[in-house]
Every structure is written in structure tokens, then in C-alpha cells.
Design an enzyme around this catalytic site. Structure first.
Site, PDB file in Angstrom:
ATOM      1  N   GLY A 268     -19.465  30.668  10.477  1.00  0.00           N
ATOM      2  CA  GLY A 268     -20.326  30.496   9.325  1.00  0.00           C
ATOM      3  C   GLY A 268     -21.715  31.034   9.600  1.00  0.00           C
ATOM      4  CB  ALA A 269     -24.629  30.498  10.377  1.00  0.00           C
ATOM      5  CD  GLU A 271     -26.360  27.655  17.813  1.00  0.00           C
ATOM      6  OE1 GLU A 271     -25.969  27.013  18.805  1.00  0.00           O
ATOM      7  OE2 GLU A 271     -25.586  28.056  16.918  1.00  0.00           O
ATOM      8  CG  ASN A 272     -27.783  34.326  17.858  1.00  0.00           C
ATOM      9  OD1 ASN A 272     -26.928  34.100  18.685  1.00  0.00           O
ATOM     10  ND2 ASN A 272     -27.508  34.855  16.661  1.00  0.00           N
ATOM     11  CG  HIS A 304     -25.745  23.188  11.531  1.00  0.00           C
ATOM     12  ND1 HIS A 304     -25.214  21.965  11.868  1.00  0.00           N
ATOM     13  CD2 HIS A 304     -25.350  24.050  12.503  1.00  0.00           C
ATOM     14  CE1 HIS A 304     -24.528  22.078  12.997  1.00  0.00           C
ATOM     15  NE2 HIS A 304     -24.593  23.338  13.400  1.00  0.00           N
ATOM     16  CD  GLU A 305     -26.034  27.725  12.385  1.00  0.00           C
ATOM     17  OE1 GLU A 305     -26.316  27.793  13.605  1.00  0.00           O
ATOM     18  OE2 GLU A 305     -24.932  27.293  11.994  1.00  0.00           O
ATOM     19  CG  HIS A 308     -27.982  24.594  16.483  1.00  0.00           C
ATOM     20  ND1 HIS A 308     -27.509  23.645  17.353  1.00  0.00           N
ATOM     21  CD2 HIS A 308     -26.928  24.942  15.703  1.00  0.00           C
ATOM     22  CE1 HIS A 308     -26.227  23.420  17.110  1.00  0.00           C
ATOM     23  NE2 HIS A 308     -25.842  24.187  16.115  1.00  0.00           N
ATOM     24  CD  GLU A 327     -22.542  23.575  17.191  1.00  0.00           C
ATOM     25  OE1 GLU A 327     -22.948  23.169  16.079  1.00  0.00           O
ATOM     26  OE2 GLU A 327     -22.798  24.708  17.627  1.00  0.00           O
TER      27      GLU A 327
END
Length: 882
Positions: A268-269, A271-272, A304-305, A308, A327
């Protein structure tokens, strides 16, 4: 701690690396088929490590082009290279050294979408969990943290945008026709958080001022022409940043934050650090093309990302067994964010629906594993709802046990103590113990024991002594490799509701720990006695789903209706209605199997219609109350020997009975919930549309004609209403001309919008009945079906396997054989995608014998196929294991 193909990795085998990585300098010379990667890595030998120990680096399908030690070529006798590893010997014992590694990779041919790949003219990376080793030889594990300097060199015309993690150092022309861009990330990070994106992209820009007064540049990159559709994502990002400051005290730490949306992405994505990469379905939205659920998903996943940045990036995992630490914790944070942005009760209902439909089957089947597992073969297969959603529930229980203030103290200590570290679940839990003085040893079993606890409850009232006695028993079922379980610490929120509807306050509670409205079940059997109860109460238990359990509490329909009418906890009111419905639906399914007539309990109908008409309740909640348990919910409740056709017929019969009894109510709701004016994606408007559309759904069962749906489709001025009308048409009246016309109209209107065409495929993939498989095969020949695009494959084959119980579970097993063929076709190109779709068969043992035999044969076909990826072999062998 390396993961080789087929190798079992055990938590007990963890040990730190022999060498400490101090810094990373990477130079990429981009080329579609021959990208040069130069890695300059500075190491020193860890204290106490013998001088004879070599450095071993991870690789995956790599070819070494150059190897320098302190700028001198390393002789062939000093190293071994296999494509999957690089071993270098005779390295300095006491001083740091620099290793320069040159590899060439082919991004264009990288169909796995792991490492560096190129799709639709865009270079993109995905390095979690073990994708960086497909770029360069590296200590590719999450406990190896270092600052990164990145230089990207590429064709100026093809790559006007060249991005990586951290702050932008600068860029300019490099030589004829080429340019470079340099980035520096000062925050030490593991390789799985590395990111690179290059290509020709449009951008939406904004700024955010942090609580310390620092201005952060915000950029969202999308395909040209789609910039306007990123506006909501930008708004969600700014709200996320503000919320994290206010709720958790977490401030952003770079001078730029960037998001890139791409169409070919396995997840989905991602989080770099400072450069999030998204599947574009979770960034792009406008009223014409996105539903209310799309807007809610974008809001949640953007948050969410971003969250992170602290729970996952600044503090990361020591090893992949600790995946829930980033997570599960971050899912809890994004759930809380969405609850604050929208309706807390409705959000909680959605969370629990998802948990029960996706995670509970995992816990009950061959893929069951603890929230913190102790072994894995392929880490990609542990990105599961157990790690994410159940992990979130464990964090939520900590908050319930400790209370808001103590939970905040523990989180503050976690951020302070472990910033910049790679840590474990034990480190996380200890912060709460140290902050509060509470022993969480027994509670920690939630991390270590697989399976969903079953709590059996019974109550009795003694009028003479004015006491109510509650008996509780907990049992955790056996799961793979865990036949015997210890009692858990289960927090159960409760209320005693009097006959007048008020919440009774007991004078005293004996039998165990009680804090506020929470009972603490800590032994196998426990009895709580409530005194000072003047009349027989109705017990509401596990309110707000305070613990992720199966609750067996044999309550009369009248008592459930009483809870649904009077409980002050809206989630508990919804749960009571759901319990009423599931009892009726499971009995209906048994009646269909036995050839009996299906009946609908008048108590259920009355309670649902009362909730539907209660204007003191928000429309979004009323819509949830009217949504009956799904066919998958009914199958899970039945447990075994399931006949999906009987379940479908039973649910349809109950729906029809409710629809006919409440036709007047549903007609009224359609008028009452009409919205005039332009579309807005806010929670209140979305709630009205949701209630109006569930009323429309019931009316299709009362009227048994497509006319109203066809009119609703034609009149829809937003994607939410249009997609819902089209879905109802297709699923209720698949063979009618109105449905064919609507499907054709929808495709023609949105033919050039990939995300909307994904919806078109999914709607048809989920049409129930025996004709589904032929429809799927025909759609695979459609010009818009792209077999290499994960979104498109998920929208058709994934939707069919996961969300079409009757079409997929044909009695003749043809759909299982079809899926086996598809898995074997997808696996060589994209093992992660193949493995995830294969999990649709996780509950095959719960089917009636004929279907189960066919499913078993299909799984055996996969298992016997040569050349399976580690991803698919891991899943199929676990599903076949007794």
C-alpha cells in the site's frame, strides 16, 4: 540472521553483526537496463570479534563489477562472491576501513518490484524487508543503522526529478545530457528504509510549521495531470503532522518531507525516511473517481506512513521478528488518528470488522503465528494482519490496562530511551513497566502465544442478596507449534444495565482485579461477584472490544436488544445487534442445508429498524448497525463443514425478510439522507451517503427490480453513489439489460483512469454464483487487464478469490484449479503477489468435504510444481501441514 531461500530463521539465533557500519555513500548512474551502483561503506570490527572473522554481505541476483578496500583493488583470493553473498577476508582488526562495491543491475527487468525497478518510465525502490540486497551487497538487516549520502546521476530529460532520503544537498548538470542530485540523511537508518525515485513527475507543494517553529517543505509527486487529485492527501499529511505533535509530542525532524505515488507497487505504501513511496490508489482522489472509503483510506494510510517517522524510523526493529513493534504500534496510532478525525465509535466498528474477517481466520488456521513470531522461512509472508491489526490490539490493551496518563508516560519514556536504536518487544514493554511500576509479564503472552482466546461467560442474579455473579473461563486453542497455552491477562470492559436502561454501579466487586469499568481475567477460571445490585441486570461485556477474543455468552435475544437500545458504549450497541443477527444467520444456514424454511427473528428485525430510525444516532453508526454480518462472518461462526451456497442463500433470505418488513423505513431514509450541493468527503456527509446506500440496498431486496438501482446509477454525481449502485445492480441483477448498460457506461466514462477501472474489474469479480469463473476468464482477455500490474491482478483475481465465496468455492473445484494455475503463472514474476493471493485458501479445511478435497488437490498441484519461490512454497506448505 541472513535469510536464504528456504532457510528457516530463528529468533533464538539472533546475534549482533561482527562489523559495525559507520556510514554509507551511494552513487547511482541510472540506466533502464544497466544501472551502475557504487557503494562506499565504512566499517569497523565490533569489539571482541576475532581478527580472522570475515565480513559477509547479503546479495540477491547480483553480479560484482568492482571491489576496493581502502581504494585498493581486492585480489580474488581475498573474497568469495556467489550472487547471494559476498565474503571478504583479511580485514583490519582495529581500525575502520572503507569497502567500495560496484554492481550493475537491470531495473527494467525487475518484475519482482523489490530493490530498484523501473516502471512506466519511473525508477523506484522498495527495500522492505530484504530488497536492498538486490541493489548492492550489504549487511541487509534492520539492526544495521548508518547515515546515508546519496548521489543520483541520470539523463536530464528523462529524469528531471531525482529524489532520495533526507535533506537535499544540491544538484546541477553533470555532463552532456545528464544531471546529478545529492541527498543526505543525518538520521541513522537501516537499509530497508532507503529510497530512490527518479523520472518525470508533477508535484504538489506546501509547507508545515512544526511546534518548534521550523518550516518543513512538503511535496507530493504524481504523474503529470494528476496533481489536483493529490490535494486531499496533502491535507491529510498536514493534519497527521499536527496530530502527532499534539497527541504524542512527536515533531518532524528534516527540512523536507516527500511522497511519491506510483502505479506499480506491491504494498500500500512504504515509510522510507523522509521519502514515502505510495501505491497511487492511496494518494489520488477526487469526487468523480474516489469513494468515501477511498478518502478514508488515503487519510489513514498517509497518517500511518508519516507516523512511522518515529515508530519505525527513528526507533526501528532489532530484527524482523519485532515487526509488530513498528507496524502494530503504528496501526494503533493511525487508528487513533482516524478516530479523532472521524467518528470514534464507527472507526472502532470498522477496525473490529476487519480484524474478525481477516485476522481471526489466520489465528484459526494453518497460517496462525504469534504477534511476535519465533521463526520464519520468508519474512515477506509475515506482513500479516496478526502483526498489524492484532499487534495494534495488543497496544490498545496496554492503554486500557494502564489508563491514558500512564500509557502516555510509557510512550514518552520509549521515545526518550530508544531514539536512534533498533529495539525489541521486551524493550517496548519495559518502558511501560518502568514508567508505571506495573508487572506486564503475564500480559506479554499476547506477543508470544498465537490463537484467538475463547472466553466463555455465564451470569446469575441473586435477588435476595442483591448480587450478580459472573463466571468466566478462558481457553486459547492449539495452533501450529503451540499445542499448550498459558492463561492470558484479558482486560474486559463491562457494564451492568438495569431494567430501566441505566448503568448500574455495584457497591463492591469481588473475585479479582477491577479498574474502573474493566475486569481483569488472569486465570483459567474466575468468578466476579457484584454486590448492591437492586434488580436483575443485563451484562454488556467486552465493550469497545477491549480484548481481541471470541466471546461465548449465551444471552437471550431480549437481553441483546436491551443492550442495543440502552448501552452508553456505541460499539457495544452495534455488537449486540451483530450478535442478534449472527445467531439468526447461522441457524438460517443450517436450515438451508437441511431443506427447511428460513425464518427471521422478529426481535432482530425490530431492533435493526429501531436503530435505523433513531435520529439521536449519527447516520454512519446507523449504517453500520444495518449492515448484516458477511458470508465470511457466518462461515467463521459455523466453524466447519461449511457450504458457501447454503450460507449465501440463508443470508439473502434474512436480508429479504428484513427489507420487506422495513420497506417504509428504508424509503424514508433514502429521502432523509439525500444531500444537496457539491460532494464533500467529510465524515458527516460520508455517513449520510452510507446510510442512504444501505437503505437502497435493502430496497433492492424488497422491490426485486433493477429500476431504482438503474435510476440511482444514472443520477449519481459522485463515485461513492455510482459505484454502490453499480455494485448492487451487478450483484443482484447480473443478467439484466440495466446491468449490462451500466457496466458499459461506467467503463466508457472511466476507461483511461486505472484506479477506477480497478473498481470496475472488482465489482464484476465479486458477482456471486456459478457464472463467476467464466466471467473472470473473459475479463482476463479484456484489453484493460494488465497481468504485470499488482493493483489490476488484485482487483480481478484477488477480489474473486478473497471476496466471492460462492463463485470461488464452486462444488466442482474448478475455481481452485484456476487459482492454482494463476499462482504458478504469477510466482516467477512477482512472488510476493502470488503468495498473498494464495492465502485466500487459508480456511480450506473448514469447507464441506467435497470442496475441501478439491481445494486440497489444488494446493498439492502448487506444492508439487518445480521452481516455486520461497514465498509461495512457505505459504503452501504451511497450509497443507496438518
Amino acid at each position: 540472521m541472513r535469510t536464504d531461500t528456504g532457510q528457516i530463521v530463528h529468533l533464538a539465533d539472533y546475534r549482533p553483526t561482527d562489523f559495525v557500519l559507520e556510514r554509507v555513500d551511494l552513487t547511482f548512474e541510472l540506466d533502464p537496463t544497466n544501472t551502475k551502483v557504487e557503494s562506499r561503506l565504512i566499517f569497523h570490527r565490533r569489539e571482541g570479534v576475532d581478527a580472522s572473522v570475515p565480513l559477509v554481505l547479503d546479495g540477491d541476483e547480483l553480479t560484482l563489477s568492482g571491489l576496493l578496500l581502502d581504494q585498493r583493488e581486492v585480489p580474488a583470493s581475498q573474497y568469495d562472491e556467489t550472487g547471494e553473498s559476498l565474503t571478504v577476508r583479511d580485514l583490519p582488526a582495529e581500525t575502520p576501513f572503507e569497502l567500495t562495491i560496484t554492481t550493475f543491475i537491470n531495473p527494467e527487468a525487475n518484475t519482482q518490484l523489490m530493490g530498484l525497478y523501473r516502471t512506466n518510465g519511473i525508477y523506484c525502490t522498495q527495500c522492505e524487508a530484504e530488497g536492498f540486497r538486490r541493489i548492492s551487497y550489504f549487511p541487509d538487516r534492520p539492526d544495521v543503522l548508518a547515515p546515508y549520502t546519496i548521489t543520483i546521476i541520470g539523463d536530464k530529460a528523462a529524469n528531471p526529478v531525482m529524489l532520495s532520503n533526507g535533506n537535499f544537498l544540491g544538484g546541477a548538470g553533470y555532463d552532456e545530457g545528464r544531471a546529478f542530485a545529492a541527498w543526505f540523511d543525518p538520521h541513522p537508518k537501516p537499509s530497508y528504509l532507503f529510497a530512490l525515485v527518479a523520472g518525470d513527475l508533477g508535484v504538489v507543494e506546501d509547507t508545515f510549521e512544526t511546534m518548534s517553529g521550523n518550516e518543513v517543505t512538503l511535496k507530493i509527486y504524481v504523474e503529470h495531470g494528476k496533481e489536483a487529485r493529490a490535494a486531499y492527501a496533502m491535507d491529510a499529511l498536514k493534519r497527521s503532522m499536527k496530530w502527532d505533535e499534539e497527541r504524542f509530542g512527536r515533531e518532524y525532524d528534516l527540512n523536507i518531507f516527500q511522497i511519491v505515488a506510483v502505479s506499480d507497487f506491491n504494498m500500500g505504501a512504504m515509510e522510507n525516511k523522509g521519502l514515502n513511496v505510495f501505491n497511487d490508489k492511496y494518494v489520488l482522489a477526487d469526487p468523480e473517481t474516489a469513494t468515501d472509503q477511498d478518502y478514508a483510506n488515503i487519510e489513514a494510510i498517509i497518517a500511518h506512513e508519516y507516523f512511522h517517522n518515529w515508530t519505525g524510523n527513528r526507533i526501528t526493529c532489532r530484527d524482523w521478528f519485532q515487526l509488530c513493534l513498528k507496524e502494530g504500534l503504528t496501526v494503533y496510532r493511525d487508528h487513533e488518528f482516524s478516530a479523532d478525525m472521524r467518528s470514534r465509535a464507527v472507526k472502532r466498528i470498522a477496525e473490529v470488522r476487519h480484524l474478525k474477517s481477516e485476522q481471526f481466520p489466520d489465528d484459526a488456521g494453518p497460517l496462525a503465528h504469534p504477534v511476535r513470531p519465533t521463526k520464519y522461512r520468508e519474512i515477506n509472508n509475515f506482513y500479516t494482519t496478526t502483526v498489524y491489526e492484532k499487534g495494534s490490539e495488543v497496544t490498545r490493551m496496554i492503554a486500557t490496562l494502564l489508563g491514558a496518563d500512564h500509557f502516555k508516560s510509557g510512550m514518552d519514556l520509549y521515545f526518550e530511551r530508544h531514539d536512534g536504536q533498533a529495539v525489541t518487544v521486551e524493550d517496548f514493554v519495559k518502558c511501560f513497566e518502568d514508567a508505571t511500576g506495573r508487572d506486564l509479564t503475564q500480559f506479554s503472552l499476547w506477543y508470544h502465544q498465537a490463537g484467538t482466546p475463547l472466553v466463555t461467560a455465564s451470569g446469575s442474579y441473586d435477588q435476595t442478596n442483591a448480587t450478580f455473579t459472573l463466571s468466566l473461563e478462558q481457553m486459547i486453542p492449539a495452533t501450529p507449534a503451540q499445542p499448550n497455552k498459558e492463561p492470558m491477562h484479558i482486560p474486559l470492559s463491562f457494564a451492568l444495565i438495569s431494567d430501566t436502561g441505566s448503568i448500574a454501579a455495584p457497591a463492591e466487586v469481588k473475585g479479582g482485579e477491577v479498574t474502573g469499568d474493566v475486569l481483569h481475567l488472569t486465570t483459567r477460571n474466575q468468578i466476579f461477584t457484584f454486590s448492591g445490585i437492586s434488580s436483575r441486570p443485563v451484562l454488556s461485556l467486552n465493550r469497545s472490544f477491549s480484548a481481541p477474543i471470541n466471546l461465548h455468552f449465551d444471552q437471550a435475544p431480549a437481553d441483546l436488544a436491551h443492550i442495543a437500545r440502552h448501552d452508553t458504549d456505541l460499539f457495544a450497541r452495534w455488537q449486540a445487534l451483530t450478535d442478534l443477527a449472527i445467531g439468526n444467520l447461522t441457524q438460517a444456514a443450517r436450515d438451508v442445508r437441511e431443506g427447511k424454511a428460513v425464518t427471521c427473528d422478529p426481535v432482530l428485525t425490530s431492533a435493526l429498524l429501531e436503530a435505523a430510525g433513531d435520529e439521536t444516532l449519527e447516520p454512519a453508526f446507523r449504517a453500520q448497525a444495518l449492515t448484516l454480518p458477511s458470508e465470511a462472518d457466518i462461515a467463521r461462526e459455523l466453524g466447519s463443514n461449511n457450504d458457501p451456497d447454503a450460507i449465501h442463500a440463508a443470508r439473502q433470505a434474512v436480508l429479504t425478510a428484513i427489507a420487506k418488513a422495513g420497506e417504509e423505513t428504508f424509503l424514508h431514509l433514502i429521502g432523509e439522507m439525500a444531500i444537496s450541493g457539491p460532494y464533500l468527503p467529510d465524515a458527516a456527509s460520508a455517513g449520510k451517503r452510507s446510510l442512504r446506500n444501505i437503505a437502497l440496498s435493502y430496497l433492492t431486496y424488497a422491490e426485486e427490480t433493477p429500476a431504482r438501482l438503474a435510476a440511482a446509477f444514472a443520477d449519481a454525481d459522485n463515485m461513492t453513489d455510482m459505484a454502490q449502485a453499480l455494485t448492487l445492480l451487478a450483484h443482484r441483477f447480473p443478467d439484466k439489460a440495466e446491468t449490462s448498460d451500466a457496466l458499459a457506461t461506467f467503463q466508457a466514462r472511466f476507461d483511461n483512469n486505472a484506479l477506477v477501472i480497478d473498481k470496475w474489474f472488482s465489482i464484476q469479480a465479486m458477482i456471486p454464483g456459478a457464472g463467476a469463473l467464466a466471467r473472470i476468464k473473459a475479463l482476463m482477455d479484456h484489453p484493460r487487464f494488465v497481468a504485470n500490474n499488482p493493483n489490476r491482478v488484485r482487483s480481478l483475481i484477488g477480489a474473486f478469490a478473497f471476496s466471492n465465496p460462492t463463485g470461488f468455492n464452486r462444488p466442482d473445484g474448478e475455481a481452485y484449479r484456476f487459482l492454482a494455475e494463476q499462482i504458478l503463472a504469477i510466482d516467477p514474476k512477482n512472488p510476493q503477489l502470488a503468495a498473498r493471493i494464495l492465502t485466500s485458501m487459508r480456511s480450506w479445511r473448514s469447507l464441506e468435504p467435497q470442496r475441501a478435497d478439491h481445494a486440497h488437490a489444488a494446493l498439492m498441484t502448487i506444492e508439487r510444481a518445480p521452481g516455486l519461490s520461497a514465498d509461495v512454497r512457505d505459504i503452501v506448505e504451511r497450509m497443507l501441514k496438518s
